[in-house]
Design an enzyme around this catalytic site. Structure first.
Site, short mmCIF file in Angstrom:
data_model
loop_
_atom_site.label_atom_id
_atom_site.label_comp_id
_atom_site.label_asym_id
_atom_site.label_seq_id
_atom_site.Cartn_x
_atom_site.Cartn_y
_atom_site.Cartn_z
N ASP A 3 0.85 -1.18 0.00
CA ASP A 3 0.00 0.00 0.00
C ASP A 3 0.89 1.25 0.00
O ASP A 3 1.89 1.30 0.72
CB ASP A 3 -0.86 -0.04 1.27
CG ASP A 3 -1.93 1.02 1.28
OD1 ASP A 3 -2.82 0.97 0.42
OD2 ASP A 3 -1.88 1.90 2.17
N GLU A 5 1.55 0.25 -4.91
CA GLU A 5 1.04 1.51 -5.44
C GLU A 5 2.21 2.48 -5.54
O GLU A 5 2.81 2.82 -4.52
CB GLU A 5 0.00 2.10 -4.50
CG GLU A 5 -1.28 1.31 -4.38
CD GLU A 5 -2.27 1.99 -3.44
OE1 GLU A 5 -3.40 2.25 -3.87
OE2 GLU A 5 -1.92 2.25 -2.27
#
Ligand code: CA
Length: 675
Positions: A335, A364
């Site tokens: 993340d 990400e």
């Protein structure tokens, strides 16, 4: 379980520790506790019978003074006897006051993570665990990833999962579930048919936003409390720390038995609540990036952890290795990976490689606020810096996502809704972001995670409806289903790593809720009856997956397939022709995308000799690895659709089809567009 420590050459305020035994070390005879707390004036170990004070038989079993090793900053204590299932905390006195906290290195905790727990991990293994094996793709882009939230998977009645397992880890252990009163498969039974290779689970580590006692709240779980402990609300008994561990392992084992690998969504970039975090209570101010005493906030969640500091870096590496070794996790999705520094991520890659190079890593490539990151833009894991990272650390391609469907939450249009300006972005994405001509932030296609929908933002279906000004979430209007099919085709027929939000393949709706992180089950849970309602689209995705699996260049992790591809695009119509040297496979594939409102002619071109005859594998409504019919040169590509063709000769050879007389019924001229 052995852990490893990693040095950083950065100047550290405190002595650091490179030992492998932080947390507890259990034997039936005694347990040793070690905690790194270099700034503490005193540390007490407190033992409890239960995980919370309101459970039957709750009492303090003892308090023990821990001793500091000044060279390492580690406090330790050994307690005689068998401490399996005994709960513990540390009472840590620093200049910020005296606080009781659970262990940063907790491997088990009681209900709602109030206390840590000693556990004999070998006693948590389900039957047959010693035979459980990782499910790993040879190359990252052999994986096809389906993103699912544990609770969403089975919380609805339509899942057919037994009531006490709904929304839990154990739902993944039910093998032959169907939509009640039908024969349509659900859950694991459904995944076997779909053909995806990996599931990516939204947070399954212990998070703070769901009360494990009541279990009524819903949350995605991007609020970590204990990184090395499974979440309690997904277990059938959150009070006894060993239960969730065993049930988590049962989930993994069951998925592995069906040949499906498991990728964990890890959120090391921030913690749930700064002030109450065990990290902050144990070594105040150390584990987070700060500026003039203020917590920086590139995570957008109130703090950002310091991956660039030795002891948090060590923590990340050891934590990831622990999930791989103890739980047989097959990959990790990071993340807000740009909150982490490149050096740390490359060290993680090297360390996981020691177990297996095929363990998946991707994330990400952005933060929630770059200005609040506390490390240089040159050091963070964004797309600009992709080439400084290992080829086997992938990144989500948001340019492709945007090109396919337009803005994630607004009503703008992308390629599938007919926008002309998106073609270039889309081609770059189909080349796995590794084409010199169209753009190559990636080292090679396997570094590019290709997708059009994820848990964040509108589902693909809701986005399609919004951009078409339709508010009927159950519509079966063909135009919208075609747009969904076109998006799926672009993802599955790209050279990168295909990824999708669970249910994209049957028009999953959250009724327009673009940020459903704490919305009720009614919004989030998978409604399996949509697999019946949108059967044709569902089958279309299955066919696309089969085509992908049958044609190696789509899964090539080098740039060879990029170089072997020939692309023609005139405004909105894209044709992509790829040569294949793999023995026993189709020799040539042509993928033609038409996002206009009109049927269009097929335009073939390649740097290689083109076949004279082709079969159609996929058209506007059907896709599979079996030929539908022979392509006729007058065939048109219907509006808003894809056509996939393979050369007839190699197809016939593979399938043992012998034609009595092969007639060249088509004009040489039409197909000899070799330049
Ligand atoms: Ca929890």
């Amino acid at each position: 379980m052995a852990t490893t420590a990693f040095y950083s050459n950065k100047k550290e305020l405190y002595p650091t520790y490179d030992g492998c035994d932080l947390g507890f070390t259990f034997t039936p005879e005694s347990t040793t506790f070690k905690v790194w707390a270099p700034s503490a004036e005193q540390v007490l170990l407190k033992l409890y019978t239960t995980g919370s004070f309101h459970e039957a038989g709750a009492q303090v079993m003892g308090i023990k003074q821990m001793l500091l090793d000044g060279r390492t900053g580690v406090w330790s204590a050994t307690v005689e006897g068998n401490l399996n299932k005994i709960y513990y905390t540390y009472v840590i006195k620093t200049e910020k006051g005296t606080h009781e906290t659970q262990d940063v290195y907790s491997k088990a905790v009681g209900v709602n993570s109030l206390r840590s727990m000693v556990v004999d991990l070998s006693s948590t293994d389900p039957e047959g665990w010693e035979n459980d094996r990782h499910v790993l793709p040879d190359k990252p882009n052999d994986a096809i990833v389906w993103e699912i939230h544990v609770r969403d998977f089975s919380s609805s009645d339509s899942s057919g999962v037994s009531k006490n397992h709904r929304g839990k880890f154990l739902a993944f252990t039910e093998k032959n579930t169907v939509i009640p009163f039908t024969s349509y498969p659900t859950c694991l039974n459904y995944l076997k048919e779909l053909g995806v290779t990996h599931v990516q689970l939204n947070p399954v580590f212990d998070f703070g936003s769901v009360n494990e006692i009541t279990g009524v709240d819903y949350n995605w779980g991007y609020d970590p409390v204990n990184y090395n402990v499974p979440e309690g609300s997904y277990s059938t008994d959150p009070y006894h720390g060993e239960v969730r561990i065993r049930e988590f392992k049962e989930m993994i084992k069951s998925l592995h038995e069906e040949g499906i690998g498991v990728i964990m969504d890890v959120v090391y970039n921030h913690v749930y609540e700064t002030a109450t975090s065990p990290f902050e209570l144990t070594v105040p101010g150390y584990y987070f990036r700060m500026q003039n005493g203020r917590f920086l906030n590139s995570s957008g969640c109130g703090n950002v952890t310091a991956s660039d500091k030795t002891m948090f870096r060590n923590f990340m590496v050891n934590s990831l290795k622990y999930w791989v070794e103890e739980y047989h996790i097959d990959g990790f999705r990071f993340d807000l990976m740009a909150c982490h520094d490149i050096e740390t991520m490359n060290i993680i890659r090297e360390e996981l490689d020691k177990t297996d190079k095929r363990i998946l890593m991707y994330g990400e490539p952005w933060t929630a606020n770059d200005g609040e990151n506390g490390i240089s833009g040159e050091d963070c894991c964004n797309k600009t810096n992709a080439k400084k990272l290992s080829n086997r650390i992938g990144m989500f391609n948001d340019d492709m996502r945007h090109g396919i469907k337009g803005g994630s939450d607004d009503d703008t249009k992308g390629y599938i809704q007919g926008a002309g300006h998106s073609a270039y972005n889309v081609i770059a994405g189909m080349m796995g972001a590794a084409s010199v001509t169209f753009g190559n932030w990636a080292n090679e296609p396997s570094q590019c995670i290709t997708y059009d929908s994820a848990h964040d933002n509108l589902t693909l279906w809701d986005k399609i409806l919004k951009s078409n000004w339709c508010s009927d979430f159950d519509t079966t209007d063909h135009l919208y289903i075609k747009q969904n099919a076109l998006a799926g085709a672009m993802v599955m027929l790209s050279l990168g790593v295909p990824f999708m939000l669970a249910g994209e393949e049957f028009c999953r709706t959250k009724h327009g809720d673009h940020n459903s992180y704490k919305s009720p089950d009614a919004v989030n849970s998978i409604n399996w009856t949509r697999t019946i309602r949108y059967r044709e689209l569902n089958d279309y995705y299955k066919g696309l997956i089969k085509i992908r699996k049958a044609f190696s260049p789509l899964r090539d992790n080098t740039t060879k397939a990029v170089n072997d591809s020939y692309i023609v695009y005139n405004g909105q119509i894209i044709s992509l022709t790829i040569k294949n040297d793999t023995e026993g496979e189709w020799k040539m594939m042509s993928i033609i995308l038409n996002n206009t409102e009109n049927a269009c002619q097929v335009e073939f071109k390649s740097q290689y000799d083109l076949p004279k005859r082709w079969y159609i594998l996929a058209d506007a409504s059907t896709a599979s690895d079996k030929a539908i019919t022979e392509f006729d040169k007058d065939d048109l590509i219907p509006p808003r659709s894809v056509m996939v063709l393979v050369d007839l000769e190699s197809y016939n050879k593979i399938n043992g089809i012998v034609e009595k007389k092969i007639e060249d019924t088509v004009e040489e001229k039409a197909y000899s567009a070799k330049e």
